[in-house]
Design an enzyme around this catalytic site. Structure first.
Site, PDB file in Angstrom:
ATOM      1  N   GLU A  89      -4.655  -8.997   2.832  1.00 29.42           N
ATOM      2  CA  GLU A  89      -5.316  -8.510   3.716  1.00 29.42           C
ATOM      3  C   GLU A  89      -6.719  -9.175   3.632  1.00 29.42           C
ATOM      4  OE1 GLU A  89      -3.416  -5.261   3.727  1.00 29.42           O
ATOM      5  OE2 GLU A  89      -4.266  -6.917   2.157  1.00 29.42           O
ATOM      6  N   GLU A 114       0.309  -1.100   0.251  1.00 25.51           N
ATOM      7  CA  GLU A 114      -0.049   0.229   0.208  1.00 25.51           C
ATOM      8  C   GLU A 114       1.078   1.187  -0.116  1.00 25.51           C
ATOM      9  OE1 GLU A 114      -4.459  -0.280   0.936  1.00 25.51           O
ATOM     10  OE2 GLU A 114      -3.570  -0.864   3.120  1.00 25.51           O
TER      11      GLU A 114
END
Length: 266
Positions: A140, A120
């Protein structure tokens, strides 16, 4: 020049090097690390003698994502930074480049794991280099979580949507070669040389006119979601004043004299 126990800040000429320094935890994000990162981005923006930033990790990993216990300030010595997060509840998002875009070019140098929060943060950088054994991915969904660091917005704007959705929805790891093939990174280099390659690229950036470099970067991001007509208008507005700067005049003189210009901005 600041830094914390989990974030090193160094100068390499006109380049600021920010190094995630928690190798025993594969540089998982901690509160001291986030505070140090935020301070590093602020320093890079404030100091005109800094022309570029290299962002990397210590040891055999770039960043394995968020350490929730560390973020809470437990067992990592992070409690002394709690007031910084209280004073600016957005600090962690700025540190992770979700809510902040540095005005200087940021070059990522990745070795080993660059997953979850690491991938990210990578999306907030401008130029990306990785060692051939590096691993990328957004894990995730495999943990029943959501990649809230910006990936559902940014990733599809940086790589083809089919690849973005596969990465987001499968949670599988990607090799450096795969990451390069889909456009997530730009260079794959032998293991252990990503930092050197990033500094090499930084030197090329540093040799250019700093006002022009900053304006070009700003224009690329500013116009990314505009129509072509609006984007071209915005480009002229930002780019035309650069031609009247001392940097531009020095560059023109150097070209006429067939020499390399030296840009010295205070």
């Amino acid at each position: 020049m600041g830094g914390t126990e989990h974030l090193d800040i160094q100068r390499e000429g006109a380049t600021l090097v920010l190094t995630l320094n928690r190798p025993e935890a594969k540089n998982a994000l901690s509160l001291p690390m986030l505070v140090g990162l935020y301070d590093g981005w602020v320093e890079a923006d404030a100091d005109d003698s800094i022309r570029s930033v290299v962002f990397t990790g210590a040891g055999d990993s770039f960043c394995a994502g968020m350490d929730l216990k560390a973020l809470a300030g437990k067992n990592t010595g992070g409690e002394q930074y709690r007031d910084r997060l209280t004073a600016d509840p957005d600090l962690h998002w700025k540190a992770m480049l979700r809510h902040h875009r540095p005005r200087k070019p940021v070059i990522a140098a990745v070795e080993g794991y660059c997953v979850a929060g690491g991938t990210e943060m990578l999306q907030g950088t401008d130029i990306r280099v990785a060692g051939e054994s590096a691993t990328f991915g957004l894990f995730e969904v495999k943990r029943g979580l959501f990649p809230i660091g910006g990936s559902t917005v940014r990733l599809q704007r940086q790589i083809p949507r089919t690849h973005a959705l596969e990465m987001l929805l499968t949670g599988r790891p990607y090799t450096a070669r795969e990451a390069a093939d889909i456009g997530l990174i730009g260079h794959v280099v032998p293991d252990g040389t990503a930092r050197a390659k990033a500094l090499e690229i930084a030197e090329l950036v540093n040799a250019c006119g700093p006002l022009a470099v900053e304006a070009v970067k700003a224009s690329v991001y500013e116009t990314a979601e505009m129509t072509e007509t609006d984007g071209l208008a915005a480009e002229l507005k930002r780019g035309w004043p650069i031609f009247d700067t001392a940097d531009a005049k020095e560059g023109a003189r150097a070209f006429a004299e067939k020499r390399s210009p030296e840009y010295k901005r205070a």
